[in-house]
Design a protein around this motif. Structure first.
Motif, PDB file in Angstrom:
ATOM      1  N   HIS A 186       0.248  -1.094   0.007  1.00 44.17           N
ATOM      2  CA  HIS A 186      -0.524  -0.334   0.219  1.00 44.17           C
ATOM      3  C   HIS A 186       1.030   1.474   0.877  1.00 44.17           C
ATOM      4  O   HIS A 186       0.576   2.121  -0.914  1.00 44.17           O
ATOM      5  CB  HIS A 186      -0.803  -0.119   1.079  1.00 44.17           C
ATOM      6  N   ALA A 187       1.659   1.348   0.903  1.00 38.35           N
ATOM      7  CA  ALA A 187       2.812   2.476   1.087  1.00 38.35           C
ATOM      8  C   ALA A 187       3.342   2.519  -0.586  1.00 38.35           C
ATOM      9  O   ALA A 187       3.424   4.255  -0.942  1.00 38.35           O
ATOM     10  CB  ALA A 187       3.893   2.467   2.156  1.00 38.35           C
ATOM     11  N   ALA A 188       3.951   1.751  -0.802  1.00 35.03           N
ATOM     12  CA  ALA A 188       4.667   1.330  -2.482  1.00 35.03           C
ATOM     13  C   ALA A 188       3.857   1.684  -3.554  1.00 35.03           C
ATOM     14  O   ALA A 188       4.585   2.756  -4.389  1.00 35.03           O
ATOM     15  CB  ALA A 188       4.970  -0.091  -2.114  1.00 35.03           C
ATOM     16  N   LEU A 189       2.537   1.527  -3.709  1.00 34.26           N
ATOM     17  CA  LEU A 189       1.903   1.366  -4.377  1.00 34.26           C
ATOM     18  C   LEU A 189       1.177   2.513  -4.549  1.00 34.26           C
ATOM     19  O   LEU A 189       0.405   2.861  -5.597  1.00 34.26           O
ATOM     20  CB  LEU A 189       1.189  -0.063  -4.168  1.00 34.26           C
ATOM     21  N   VAL A 190       0.290   2.913  -3.615  1.00 38.88           N
ATOM     22  CA  VAL A 190      -0.665   3.615  -3.699  1.00 38.88           C
ATOM     23  C   VAL A 190       0.204   5.204  -4.309  1.00 38.88           C
ATOM     24  O   VAL A 190       0.715   5.579  -3.018  1.00 38.88           O
ATOM     25  CB  VAL A 190      -1.832   4.151  -2.650  1.00 38.88           C
ATOM     26  N   VAL A 191      -0.928   5.580  -4.849  1.00 36.62           N
ATOM     27  CA  VAL A 191       0.205   7.016  -5.633  1.00 36.62           C
ATOM     28  C   VAL A 191      -1.058   7.623  -5.846  1.00 36.62           C
ATOM     29  O   VAL A 191      -2.039   7.132  -6.877  1.00 36.62           O
ATOM     30  CB  VAL A 191       1.173   6.423  -6.866  1.00 36.62           C
ATOM     31  N   PRO A 192      -1.848   9.224  -5.541  1.00 31.77           N
ATOM     32  CA  PRO A 192      -2.675   9.397  -5.956  1.00 31.77           C
ATOM     33  C   PRO A 192      -3.334   9.902  -7.522  1.00 31.77           C
ATOM     34  O   PRO A 192      -1.867   9.868  -7.938  1.00 31.77           O
ATOM     35  CB  PRO A 192      -2.754  10.719  -4.976  1.00 31.77           C
ATOM     36  N   GLY A 193      -4.098   9.440  -7.631  1.00 30.24           N
ATOM     37  CA  GLY A 193      -4.237  10.412  -9.419  1.00 30.24           C
ATOM     38  C   GLY A 193      -3.836   8.694 -10.391  1.00 30.24           C
ATOM     39  O   GLY A 193      -3.472   9.186 -11.536  1.00 30.24           O
TER      40      GLY A 193
END
Length: 149
Positions: A50-57
């Motif tokens: 989650h920390a590595a992959l969740v990127v706004p947009g």
């Protein structure tokens, strides 16, 4: 067989090329060097992902990510190599999708089951996996696990 009976082959579609599942449905386990017991690492791995992959947009949630694993590693080059040797076109690769089994068990269309899974937000069956496989037809099969966004 096709040559023996004079059947023209227009192309090849590789079946069960990968296993594709929504990232939230995966379980992770491992053991330390001091213990052979398997520990459930799912929460820790999902938090790291989650920390590595969740990127706004780009990726709003892990449910938008599909994991693909090569279940049947080709020992002789797979369908791509066979097509090359026989002068045939590789038309695409169809993943092994758990939703297909679910649809068959329920006597429903796989498209209906996929739409329901997408509506539930479990990250599987939204069509991205097949599209991604078609776009990456000649991707090396040495990659044991790839994430499809």
């Amino acid at each position: 067989f096709c040559r023996k009976v004079g059947l023209q082959v227009l192309g090849v579609v590789e079946n069960m090329s990968t296993l594709q599942v929504g990232l939230p449905t995966l379980r992770f386990s491992g053991s330390s060097s001091s213990s052979s017991a398997q520990a459930d690492l799912t929460a820790a791995v999902q938090a790291a992902l989650h920390a590595a992959l969740v990127v706004p947009g780009l990726v709003a949630d892990l449910s938008e990510v599909t994991a693909a694993a090569d279940v049947f590693l080709p020992t002789g080059g797979g369908a791509g190599k066979m097509c090359e040797q026989l002068g045939l076109q590789l038309l695409g690769r169809v993943p092994l999708d758990p939703l297909l089994g679910q649809a068959a068990e329920e006597g429903r269309s796989v498209l209906a089951v996929a739409a329901a899974a997408a509506a539930e937000g479990n990250g599987v069956g939204e069509g991205r996996g097949v599209q991604q496989q078609q776009q990456q037809r000649e991707a090396p099969s040495a990659v044991a696990l790839q994430l499809i966004v």
